[in-house]
Design a protein around this motif. Structure first.
Motif, PDB file in Angstrom:
ATOM      1  N   LEU A 143      42.205  38.250  29.501  1.00  0.00           N
ATOM      2  CA  LEU A 143      42.682  38.887  28.272  1.00  0.00           C
ATOM      3  C   LEU A 143      44.200  38.784  28.190  1.00  0.00           C
ATOM      4  N   ARG A 144      44.873  39.012  29.301  1.00  0.00           N
ATOM      5  CA  ARG A 144      46.334  38.910  29.333  1.00  0.00           C
ATOM      6  C   ARG A 144      46.797  37.497  29.004  1.00  0.00           C
ATOM      7  N   LEU A 145      46.033  36.499  29.445  1.00  0.00           N
ATOM      8  CA  LEU A 145      46.379  35.102  29.189  1.00  0.00           C
ATOM      9  C   LEU A 145      45.967  34.636  27.798  1.00  0.00           C
ATOM     10  N   GLY A 146      45.235  35.465  27.074  1.00  0.00           N
ATOM     11  CA  GLY A 146      44.826  35.115  25.728  1.00  0.00           C
ATOM     12  C   GLY A 146      43.633  34.186  25.649  1.00  0.00           C
ATOM     13  N   LEU A 147      42.872  34.063  26.732  1.00  0.00           N
ATOM     14  CA  LEU A 147      41.722  33.164  26.752  1.00  0.00           C
ATOM     15  C   LEU A 147      40.436  33.852  26.303  1.00  0.00           C
ATOM     16  N   ILE A 148      40.428  35.182  26.304  1.00  0.00           N
ATOM     17  CA  ILE A 148      39.322  35.943  25.732  1.00  0.00           C
ATOM     18  C   ILE A 148      39.911  36.942  24.743  1.00  0.00           C
ATOM     19  N   ASP A 149      39.034  37.573  23.975  1.00  0.00           N
ATOM     20  CA  ASP A 149      39.510  38.440  22.899  1.00  0.00           C
ATOM     21  C   ASP A 149      39.310  39.925  23.151  1.00  0.00           C
ATOM     22  N   GLU A 150      38.391  40.274  24.028  1.00  0.00           N
ATOM     23  CA  GLU A 150      38.126  41.694  24.260  1.00  0.00           C
ATOM     24  C   GLU A 150      37.413  41.877  25.589  1.00  0.00           C
ATOM     25  N   VAL A 151      37.786  42.946  26.292  1.00  0.00           N
ATOM     26  CA  VAL A 151      37.084  43.351  27.510  1.00  0.00           C
ATOM     27  C   VAL A 151      36.196  44.542  27.159  1.00  0.00           C
ATOM     28  N   ILE A 152      34.911  44.417  27.436  1.00  0.00           N
ATOM     29  CA  ILE A 152      33.962  45.494  27.153  1.00  0.00           C
ATOM     30  C   ILE A 152      33.801  46.346  28.407  1.00  0.00           C
ATOM     31  N   PRO A 153      34.153  47.623  28.349  1.00  0.00           N
ATOM     32  CA  PRO A 153      34.078  48.464  29.555  1.00  0.00           C
ATOM     33  C   PRO A 153      32.646  48.647  30.036  1.00  0.00           C
ATOM     34  N   GLU A 154      32.508  48.716  31.347  1.00  0.00           N
ATOM     35  CA  GLU A 154      31.207  48.965  31.967  1.00  0.00           C
ATOM     36  C   GLU A 154      31.124  50.408  32.437  1.00  0.00           C
ATOM     37  N   PRO A 155      29.920  50.924  32.615  1.00  0.00           N
ATOM     38  CA  PRO A 155      29.773  52.275  33.180  1.00  0.00           C
ATOM     39  C   PRO A 155      30.381  52.336  34.583  1.00  0.00           C
ATOM     40  N   GLU A 156      30.746  53.510  34.986  1.00  0.00           N
ATOM     41  CA  GLU A 156      31.328  53.687  36.310  1.00  0.00           C
ATOM     42  C   GLU A 156      30.406  53.112  37.385  1.00  0.00           C
ATOM     43  N   GLY A 157      30.926  52.229  38.205  1.00  0.00           N
ATOM     44  CA  GLY A 157      30.148  51.612  39.268  1.00  0.00           C
ATOM     45  C   GLY A 157      29.576  50.262  38.906  1.00  0.00           C
ATOM     46  N   GLY A 158      29.539  49.929  37.620  1.00  0.00           N
ATOM     47  CA  GLY A 158      29.028  48.622  37.216  1.00  0.00           C
ATOM     48  C   GLY A 158      27.838  48.726  36.276  1.00  0.00           C
TER      49      GLY A 158
ATOM     50  N   LYS B 213      37.362  32.056  50.134  1.00  0.00           N
ATOM     51  CA  LYS B 213      36.901  32.329  48.780  1.00  0.00           C
ATOM     52  C   LYS B 213      37.593  33.529  48.145  1.00  0.00           C
ATOM     53  N   GLN B 214      37.969  34.526  48.941  1.00  0.00           N
ATOM     54  CA  GLN B 214      38.631  35.692  48.359  1.00  0.00           C
ATOM     55  C   GLN B 214      40.014  35.329  47.835  1.00  0.00           C
ATOM     56  N   ALA B 215      40.740  34.511  48.597  1.00  0.00           N
ATOM     57  CA  ALA B 215      42.052  34.047  48.130  1.00  0.00           C
ATOM     58  C   ALA B 215      41.908  33.181  46.892  1.00  0.00           C
ATOM     59  N   ALA B 216      40.860  32.370  46.863  1.00  0.00           N
ATOM     60  CA  ALA B 216      40.617  31.513  45.696  1.00  0.00           C
ATOM     61  C   ALA B 216      40.310  32.357  44.463  1.00  0.00           C
ATOM     62  N   ALA B 217      39.529  33.416  44.650  1.00  0.00           N
ATOM     63  CA  ALA B 217      39.194  34.286  43.522  1.00  0.00           C
ATOM     64  C   ALA B 217      40.445  34.903  42.912  1.00  0.00           C
ATOM     65  N   GLU B 218      41.374  35.318  43.757  1.00  0.00           N
ATOM     66  CA  GLU B 218      42.631  35.871  43.256  1.00  0.00           C
ATOM     67  C   GLU B 218      43.437  34.813  42.518  1.00  0.00           C
ATOM     68  N   ALA B 219      43.495  33.603  43.086  1.00  0.00           N
ATOM     69  CA  ALA B 219      44.325  32.542  42.500  1.00  0.00           C
ATOM     70  C   ALA B 219      43.765  32.029  41.180  1.00  0.00           C
ATOM     71  N   LEU B 220      42.449  32.056  41.019  1.00  0.00           N
ATOM     72  CA  LEU B 220      41.825  31.502  39.818  1.00  0.00           C
ATOM     73  C   LEU B 220      42.033  32.350  38.569  1.00  0.00           C
ATOM     74  N   ARG B 221      42.449  33.592  38.738  1.00  0.00           N
ATOM     75  CA  ARG B 221      42.648  34.487  37.589  1.00  0.00           C
ATOM     76  C   ARG B 221      41.373  34.557  36.732  1.00  0.00           C
ATOM     77  N   LEU B 222      40.258  34.814  37.386  1.00  0.00           N
ATOM     78  CA  LEU B 222      38.964  34.730  36.709  1.00  0.00           C
ATOM     79  C   LEU B 222      38.413  36.046  36.185  1.00  0.00           C
ATOM     80  N   THR B 223      39.167  37.137  36.370  1.00  0.00           N
ATOM     81  CA  THR B 223      38.657  38.431  35.927  1.00  0.00           C
ATOM     82  C   THR B 223      38.973  38.672  34.454  1.00  0.00           C
ATOM     83  N   ALA B 224      38.237  39.587  33.859  1.00  0.00           N
ATOM     84  CA  ALA B 224      38.408  39.870  32.434  1.00  0.00           C
ATOM     85  C   ALA B 224      39.818  40.349  32.085  1.00  0.00           C
ATOM     86  N   PRO B 225      40.409  41.293  32.832  1.00  0.00           N
ATOM     87  CA  PRO B 225      41.776  41.717  32.483  1.00  0.00           C
ATOM     88  C   PRO B 225      42.786  40.581  32.539  1.00  0.00           C
TER      89      PRO B 225
END
Length: 278
Positions: free
Chosen positions: A215-230, A200-212
């Motif tokens: 955003l780089r791929l142009g599929l979302i419009d903005e990343v909203i920052p979270e407080p330190e730690g989440g 699952k960890q390798a799959a998570a990397e391959a899926l490109r599912l994180t906000a950054p």
């Protein structure tokens, strides 16, 4: 891994799997938590007028910083009893039909729509399939594209598959920093691709599912920052940041006509996924 894990400092970064764990954190703020903190006069509306009221998907009228809005979102539940009542945030057809009913109501009264996405996906059970799960999702995609009011979608936890997209066809799509958005869960992807859910960890990397990444791929419009730690460590601070982002993005559409809102949304999704190799 310990459910109380925190994200390393921003300078250290975090890998995709750490963000998956944070997106699923048991103490992460849910839809109704944000509505309580950023809206007033929330009036929940029930039922799809065809079968039942699905508590996995909640919606209603509210006031956001002096403006009447319609808010819709998936609600997972905190303890086991509530999670079972809300089907762990996995809506059935009646949930998506309720969401569409409320969105049409918002259009009738010219109220902007805020959609909060947090689900592993639409419920895949036999009863949901018998009542037309695929059809309900497809109709939402079509009808959301046609809405003549501003639609803002924000992924606050997990944005999984068609269950997320069926309330996510928006003029602007925002993601919390440690949320995820993907066609399938990492575990599901690993089971299909490698016949081994432990990858699952390798799959998570391959899926490109994180906000950054999205955003780089142009599929979302903005990343909203979270407080330190989440977000779960400082939920009130997170709510304030989210409210600022919603207000800022909503202001972008104040001068848009009904037709321009529709055209903007259609153009956004027609352009999604266009890549050019050199």
């Amino acid at each position: 891994m310990d459910l109380n894990m925190s994200l390393p400092s921003h300078s250290q970064g975090a890998d995709a799997w750490q963000r998956v764990l944070l997106a699923r954190h048991a103490q992460r703020p849910y839809f109704l938590d944000y509505i309580r903190d950023i809206c007033t006069d929330f009036c929940e509306l029930h039922g799809d007028r065809r079968f039942a009221d699905d508590e996995a998907l909640v919606g209603g009228m509210a006031v956001f910083r002096g403006r009447q809005v319609m808010v819709i979102g998936q609600q997972r539940g905190r303890d086991l009893k509530e999670r079972m009542r809300r089907n762990f945030g996995q809506a059935k057809p009646e949930g998506y039909r309720k969401a569409l009913r409320l969105m049409r109501l918002a259009e009738k009264f010219q109220r902007p729509i805020f959609s909060f996405i947090d689900t592993q996906g639409a419920y895949p059970g036999i009863d949901a399939e018998e009542r037309g799960q695929a059809e309900a999702l497809a109709v939402n995609l079509r009808e959301m594209a046609r809405l003549r009011v501003p639609v803002l979608a924000v992924i606050i936890g997990e944005g999984g598959s068609g269950g997320a997209l069926a309330i996510g066809v928006a003029n602007r799509v925002l993601m919390l920093e440690n949320s995820i958005y993907s066609v399938i869960t990492p575990e599901g992807c690993a089971s299909i691709m490698w016949r081994d859910p432990e990858k699952k960890q390798a799959a998570a990397e391959a899926l490109r599912l994180t906000a950054p990444e999205l955003l780089r791929l142009g599929l979302i419009d903005e990343v909203i920052p979270e407080p330190e730690g989440g977000a779960h460590l400082h939920p009130e601070q997170m709510a304030a940041t989210l409210a600022e982002a919603l207000e800022r993005n909503l202001e972008l559409f104040t001068a848009f006509s009904k037709m321009e809102l529709y055209q903007h949304r259609v153009k956004r999704y027609r352009n999604a996924g266009n890549f050019f190799a050199h």
